[in-house]
Design a protein around this motif. Structure first.
Motif, PDB file in Angstrom:
ATOM      1  N   MET A  68       0.856  -1.169   0.000  1.00  0.00           N
ATOM      2  CA  MET A  68       0.000   0.000   0.000  1.00  0.00           C
ATOM      3  C   MET A  68       0.900   1.228   0.000  1.00  0.00           C
ATOM      4  O   MET A  68       1.877   1.277   0.747  1.00  0.00           O
ATOM      5  CB  MET A  68      -0.917   0.009   1.230  1.00  0.00           C
ATOM      6  CG  MET A  68      -2.034  -1.033   1.187  1.00  0.00           C
ATOM      7  SD  MET A  68      -1.552  -2.730   1.343  1.00  0.00           S
ATOM      8  CE  MET A  68      -1.096  -2.864   3.049  1.00  0.00           C
ATOM      9  N   THR A  76       0.472  10.880  -8.634  1.00  0.00           N
ATOM     10  CA  THR A  76      -0.107   9.543  -8.782  1.00  0.00           C
ATOM     11  C   THR A  76       0.022   8.997 -10.197  1.00  0.00           C
ATOM     12  O   THR A  76       0.423   7.839 -10.388  1.00  0.00           O
ATOM     13  CB  THR A  76      -1.579   9.532  -8.338  1.00  0.00           C
ATOM     14  OG1 THR A  76      -1.657   9.992  -6.989  1.00  0.00           O
ATOM     15  CG2 THR A  76      -2.173   8.138  -8.423  1.00  0.00           C
ATOM     16  N   THR A  80       2.239   5.780 -11.092  1.00  0.00           N
ATOM     17  CA  THR A  80       1.551   4.622 -11.673  1.00  0.00           C
ATOM     18  C   THR A  80       2.257   4.177 -12.947  1.00  0.00           C
ATOM     19  O   THR A  80       2.456   2.968 -13.170  1.00  0.00           O
ATOM     20  CB  THR A  80       0.066   4.940 -11.955  1.00  0.00           C
ATOM     21  OG1 THR A  80      -0.569   5.285 -10.720  1.00  0.00           O
ATOM     22  CG2 THR A  80      -0.652   3.761 -12.582  1.00  0.00           C
ATOM     23  N   HIS A  93      -3.640  -0.939  -8.249  1.00  0.00           N
ATOM     24  CA  HIS A  93      -5.031  -0.571  -7.977  1.00  0.00           C
ATOM     25  C   HIS A  93      -5.062   0.810  -7.330  1.00  0.00           C
ATOM     26  O   HIS A  93      -4.342   1.056  -6.369  1.00  0.00           O
ATOM     27  CB  HIS A  93      -5.684  -1.566  -7.009  1.00  0.00           C
ATOM     28  CG  HIS A  93      -5.579  -2.991  -7.445  1.00  0.00           C
ATOM     29  ND1 HIS A  93      -6.444  -3.545  -8.361  1.00  0.00           N
ATOM     30  CD2 HIS A  93      -4.712  -3.975  -7.091  1.00  0.00           C
ATOM     31  CE1 HIS A  93      -6.110  -4.813  -8.548  1.00  0.00           C
ATOM     32  NE2 HIS A  93      -5.065  -5.102  -7.793  1.00  0.00           N
ATOM     33  N   SER A  94      -5.907   1.702  -7.854  1.00  0.00           N
ATOM     34  CA  SER A  94      -6.148   2.959  -7.152  1.00  0.00           C
ATOM     35  C   SER A  94      -7.264   2.699  -6.151  1.00  0.00           C
ATOM     36  O   SER A  94      -8.117   1.839  -6.365  1.00  0.00           O
ATOM     37  CB  SER A  94      -6.514   4.078  -8.121  1.00  0.00           C
ATOM     38  OG  SER A  94      -7.652   3.726  -8.860  1.00  0.00           O
ATOM     39  N   THR A  95      -7.243   3.440  -5.058  1.00  0.00           N
ATOM     40  CA  THR A  95      -8.212   3.186  -4.000  1.00  0.00           C
ATOM     41  C   THR A  95      -8.518   4.478  -3.258  1.00  0.00           C
ATOM     42  O   THR A  95      -7.921   5.517  -3.515  1.00  0.00           O
ATOM     43  CB  THR A  95      -7.676   2.088  -3.042  1.00  0.00           C
ATOM     44  OG1 THR A  95      -8.686   1.775  -2.099  1.00  0.00           O
ATOM     45  CG2 THR A  95      -6.413   2.516  -2.347  1.00  0.00           C
ATOM     46  N   ASN A  96      -9.446   4.404  -2.345  1.00  0.00           N
ATOM     47  CA  ASN A  96      -9.734   5.550  -1.489  1.00  0.00           C
ATOM     48  C   ASN A  96      -9.286   5.199  -0.077  1.00  0.00           C
ATOM     49  O   ASN A  96      -8.825   4.104   0.177  1.00  0.00           O
ATOM     50  CB  ASN A  96     -11.227   5.897  -1.523  1.00  0.00           C
ATOM     51  CG  ASN A  96     -12.070   4.791  -0.928  1.00  0.00           C
ATOM     52  OD1 ASN A  96     -11.685   3.637  -0.929  1.00  0.00           O
ATOM     53  ND2 ASN A  96     -13.241   5.141  -0.439  1.00  0.00           N
ATOM     54  N   GLY A  97      -9.425   6.114   0.821  1.00  0.00           N
ATOM     55  CA  GLY A  97      -9.035   5.836   2.196  1.00  0.00           C
ATOM     56  C   GLY A  97      -7.601   6.240   2.457  1.00  0.00           C
ATOM     57  O   GLY A  97      -7.059   7.149   1.841  1.00  0.00           O
ATOM     58  N   TRP A  99      -4.712   4.808   1.823  1.00  0.00           N
ATOM     59  CA  TRP A  99      -3.708   4.556   0.793  1.00  0.00           C
ATOM     60  C   TRP A  99      -4.192   5.034  -0.561  1.00  0.00           C
ATOM     61  O   TRP A  99      -5.370   4.959  -0.879  1.00  0.00           O
ATOM     62  CB  TRP A  99      -3.375   3.073   0.744  1.00  0.00           C
ATOM     63  CG  TRP A  99      -2.915   2.565   2.071  1.00  0.00           C
ATOM     64  CD1 TRP A  99      -3.616   1.785   2.939  1.00  0.00           C
ATOM     65  CD2 TRP A  99      -1.670   2.845   2.714  1.00  0.00           C
ATOM     66  NE1 TRP A  99      -2.876   1.547   4.067  1.00  0.00           N
ATOM     67  CE2 TRP A  99      -1.667   2.188   3.961  1.00  0.00           C
ATOM     68  CE3 TRP A  99      -0.541   3.573   2.359  1.00  0.00           C
ATOM     69  CZ2 TRP A  99      -0.600   2.242   4.848  1.00  0.00           C
ATOM     70  CZ3 TRP A  99       0.526   3.630   3.230  1.00  0.00           C
ATOM     71  CH2 TRP A  99       0.491   2.975   4.461  1.00  0.00           C
ATOM     72  N   ASP A 100      -3.248   5.527  -1.375  1.00  0.00           N
ATOM     73  CA  ASP A 100      -3.581   5.988  -2.725  1.00  0.00           C
ATOM     74  C   ASP A 100      -3.536   4.861  -3.744  1.00  0.00           C
ATOM     75  O   ASP A 100      -4.345   4.802  -4.662  1.00  0.00           O
ATOM     76  CB  ASP A 100      -2.614   7.099  -3.139  1.00  0.00           C
ATOM     77  CG  ASP A 100      -2.732   8.309  -2.232  1.00  0.00           C
ATOM     78  OD1 ASP A 100      -3.834   8.870  -2.151  1.00  0.00           O
ATOM     79  OD2 ASP A 100      -1.730   8.678  -1.591  1.00  0.00           O
ATOM     80  N   LEU A 101      -2.563   3.963  -3.591  1.00  0.00           N
ATOM     81  CA  LEU A 101      -2.412   2.831  -4.503  1.00  0.00           C
ATOM     82  C   LEU A 101      -2.169   1.554  -3.710  1.00  0.00           C
ATOM     83  O   LEU A 101      -1.537   1.589  -2.657  1.00  0.00           O
ATOM     84  CB  LEU A 101      -1.218   3.042  -5.449  1.00  0.00           C
ATOM     85  CG  LEU A 101      -1.268   4.223  -6.414  1.00  0.00           C
ATOM     86  CD1 LEU A 101       0.059   4.335  -7.155  1.00  0.00           C
ATOM     87  CD2 LEU A 101      -2.416   4.077  -7.396  1.00  0.00           C
ATOM     88  N   ILE A 102      -2.649   0.451  -4.251  1.00  0.00           N
ATOM     89  CA  ILE A 102      -2.334  -0.865  -3.690  1.00  0.00           C
ATOM     90  C   ILE A 102      -1.737  -1.687  -4.827  1.00  0.00           C
ATOM     91  O   ILE A 102      -2.321  -1.791  -5.904  1.00  0.00           O
ATOM     92  CB  ILE A 102      -3.576  -1.565  -3.108  1.00  0.00           C
ATOM     93  CG1 ILE A 102      -4.126  -0.743  -1.937  1.00  0.00           C
ATOM     94  CG2 ILE A 102      -3.224  -2.982  -2.669  1.00  0.00           C
ATOM     95  CD1 ILE A 102      -5.387  -1.314  -1.319  1.00  0.00           C
TER      96      ILE A 102
END
Length: 141
Positions: A68, A76, A80, A93-97, A99-102
């Motif tokens: 993460m 970003t 990426t 994977h982009s995500t919210n919360g 972490w920005d990327l997983i």
């Protein structure tokens, strides 16, 4: 999408090269029904294509992990692109919360994984990270 459509898709995920006769036998419906459903699913965009799975695609890496990443600023997209170029990065994977990327990572050894983690942490804009090793996979699509 009804139960027959879902069963058809499930059968195709298992063997996309199955004949209409094999599919109709598995599903307990006529070949005409299978053909019509396949045509409809493709026309509606539910099925967008078929693909080939190579042996190396299903071989598992000896060491797998999830990383993460927190990114500072607006880097970003650049980060990426950099990540996509690394052979050990299996998915981004982009995500919210928090972490920005997983990232899904795969290497042959822990030393290789450690080197990849160090390389990623040095990317300009990576502010924080956390990595977890994957011990077992109980279901994969």
């Amino acid at each position: 999408m009804d139960k027959v459509d879902q069963s058809l898709i499930s059968a195709l995920r298992h063997d996309a090269r199955a004949s209409l006769s094999d599919l109709s036998h598995r599903l307990g419906v006529s070949r005409t029904t299978v053909r019509g459903r396949l045509d409809r699913l493709r026309q509606n965009g539910d099925i967008v294509g078929f693909t080939v799975v190579l042996k190396e695609d299903v071989q598992t890496d000896a060491i797998r992990g999830l990383m993460m990443i927190g990114i500072e600023g607006r880097g970003t997209d650049r980060i990426t692109r950099q990540l996509r170029g690394l052979p050990a990065v299996r998915a981004v994977h982009s995500t919210n919360g928090r972490w920005d990327l997983i990232l899904e990572l795969g290497t042959g050894t822990l030393a290789e994984l450690d080197a990849v983690l160090a390389q990623i942490r040095r990317f300009d804009g990576v502010s924080t990270s956390e990595t977890n090793l994957l011990l077992a996979t109980h279901k994969q699509s």
